[in-house]
Design a protein around this motif. Structure first.
Motif, short mmCIF file in Angstrom:
data_model
loop_
_atom_site.label_atom_id
_atom_site.label_comp_id
_atom_site.label_asym_id
_atom_site.label_seq_id
_atom_site.Cartn_x
_atom_site.Cartn_y
_atom_site.Cartn_z
N LEU A 50 0.83 -1.21 0.00
CA LEU A 50 0.00 0.00 0.00
C LEU A 50 0.86 1.26 0.00
O LEU A 50 0.53 2.26 -0.63
N GLU A 51 1.97 1.17 0.71
CA GLU A 51 2.84 2.34 0.83
C GLU A 51 3.70 2.56 -0.42
O GLU A 51 4.18 3.66 -0.67
N ASP A 52 3.89 1.51 -1.21
CA ASP A 52 4.79 1.61 -2.36
C ASP A 52 4.24 0.78 -3.52
O ASP A 52 4.54 -0.39 -3.67
N GLU A 70 -12.47 2.73 3.24
CA GLU A 70 -12.37 4.15 2.88
C GLU A 70 -10.95 4.67 2.99
O GLU A 70 -10.47 5.39 2.10
N SER A 71 -10.24 4.30 4.05
CA SER A 71 -8.87 4.79 4.23
C SER A 71 -7.93 4.18 3.19
O SER A 71 -7.01 4.84 2.69
N VAL A 72 -8.15 2.92 2.84
CA VAL A 72 -7.33 2.29 1.80
C VAL A 72 -7.57 2.96 0.45
O VAL A 72 -6.63 3.22 -0.31
N ALA A 73 -8.82 3.27 0.16
CA ALA A 73 -9.14 3.93 -1.12
C ALA A 73 -8.43 5.27 -1.24
O ALA A 73 -8.04 5.68 -2.34
N GLU A 74 -8.28 5.96 -0.11
CA GLU A 74 -7.60 7.26 -0.14
C GLU A 74 -6.11 7.13 -0.41
O GLU A 74 -5.49 8.03 -0.98
N ILE A 75 -5.52 6.00 -0.03
CA ILE A 75 -4.08 5.77 -0.23
C ILE A 75 -3.76 5.36 -1.65
O ILE A 75 -2.72 5.71 -2.21
N LEU A 76 -4.66 4.60 -2.27
CA LEU A 76 -4.37 4.01 -3.57
C LEU A 76 -4.16 5.05 -4.66
O LEU A 76 -4.85 6.07 -4.72
N ARG A 77 -3.22 4.76 -5.53
CA ARG A 77 -2.94 5.61 -6.68
C ARG A 77 -3.61 4.98 -7.90
O ARG A 77 -3.05 4.12 -8.57
N VAL A 78 -4.84 5.39 -8.16
CA VAL A 78 -5.62 4.83 -9.26
C VAL A 78 -5.75 5.88 -10.36
O VAL A 78 -6.21 7.00 -10.11
N GLU A 79 -5.33 5.52 -11.56
CA GLU A 79 -5.42 6.45 -12.68
C GLU A 79 -6.76 6.24 -13.40
O GLU A 79 -7.80 6.58 -12.87
N LYS A 96 -15.59 7.68 -3.12
CA LYS A 96 -15.41 9.10 -3.47
C LYS A 96 -14.78 9.29 -4.85
O LYS A 96 -13.83 10.06 -5.02
N ARG A 97 -15.33 8.62 -5.84
CA ARG A 97 -14.86 8.79 -7.20
C ARG A 97 -15.91 8.25 -8.15
O ARG A 97 -16.82 7.51 -7.77
N GLU A 98 -15.78 8.64 -9.41
CA GLU A 98 -16.58 8.02 -10.46
C GLU A 98 -15.93 6.69 -10.84
O GLU A 98 -14.81 6.40 -10.44
N LYS A 99 -16.62 5.88 -11.61
CA LYS A 99 -16.16 4.54 -11.97
C LYS A 99 -15.94 3.71 -10.70
O LYS A 99 -14.82 3.36 -10.34
N ARG A 100 -17.04 3.41 -10.04
CA ARG A 100 -16.96 2.71 -8.76
C ARG A 100 -18.10 1.69 -8.67
O ARG A 100 -19.14 1.83 -9.33
N ALA A 101 -17.91 0.69 -7.82
CA ALA A 101 -18.95 -0.31 -7.60
C ALA A 101 -18.67 -1.07 -6.32
O ALA A 101 -17.54 -1.10 -5.82
N SER A 102 -19.72 -1.70 -5.80
CA SER A 102 -19.56 -2.72 -4.77
C SER A 102 -20.03 -4.03 -5.38
O SER A 102 -21.06 -4.07 -6.07
N LEU A 103 -19.28 -5.08 -5.13
CA LEU A 103 -19.58 -6.41 -5.66
C LEU A 103 -19.51 -7.38 -4.49
O LEU A 103 -18.43 -7.77 -4.05
#
Length: 211
Positions: A50-52, A70-79, A96-103
């Protein structure tokens, strides 16, 4: 479509086992590089923490306990990717973004072996925005072909229904065991299991009302 996974538990391994050979696996991410590496040795992909980790594209599954999503989502670098979590309770908008889902798979993953054996019977609960829902539906179709799309405002009701169906029977079985045990019945667990299995099969064949 490239699939990336955050988390290395049974549910992640379930998805990897079911989807290997159908999709390319990108990064397997964990707080522990050793755990991530162990999973990539079995299924492919590249380990990261997660850190690298590098910028992520494709689909990124966050498969961690609800309190950390939620905290993990904030850390992730998603393009340019779709972010998916697997909570049955939390809505996808916590990402907190577009292109999202729960499965959410309606199944207990305490046993990976059992989940894989019954994968074609698993029904997935899906909620998200338009693009996220399309991706989640595709994944569900690739595994079992069974899914329901949940309106965002009904996510908690959906979770309640799942809790009643999966957890309440265990509590009732515990009460039943105490009564059988007070009578000196040997191996009440097997007796209760047989009774409950018969009821579950009747529900599957005839429906709840007739059963």
């Amino acid at each position: 479509m490239v699939l990336n996974f955050v988390g290395t538990g049974n549910l992640t391994r379930f998805f990897l086992e079911c989807l290997k050979g159908r999709y390319e696996f990108g990064y397997i991410i964990s707080r522990s590089i050793e755990r991530a590496t162990g999973v990539t040795r079995l299924y492919g992909g590249k380990p990261a923490t997660l850190e690298d980790h590098p910028p992520l594209n494709g689909v990124v599954f966050i498969i961690v306990p609800d309190r950390h999503i939620e905290s993990v989502a904030e850390i992730l670098r998603v393009e340019d990717g779709v972010l998916v979590h697997c909570s049955g309770f939390l809505p996808s908008d916590i990402l907190k973004r577009e292109k999202r889902a729960s499965l959410h798979p309606n199944f207990s993953f305490s046993s990976l072996e059992k989940a894989l054996k019954m994968k074609e019977q698993i029904v997935f609960g899906i909620e998200g925005d338009e693009e996220g829902t399309q991706v989640a539906v595709e994944i569900a179709q690739a595994i079992s072909g069974k899914y329901i799309v949940i309106p965002p405002q009904m996510k908690r009701a959906y979770h309640l229904a799942a809790v009643i169906a999966s957890n309440f029977p265990v509590a009732l079985a515990y009460l039943s065991k105490r009564i059988y045990s007070s009578m000196g019945v040997e191996d009440p667990d097997r007796l209760i299991s047989t009774l409950m299995q018969g009821v579950a099969e009747s529900i599957g064949k005839m429906g709840v009302e007739k059963a």
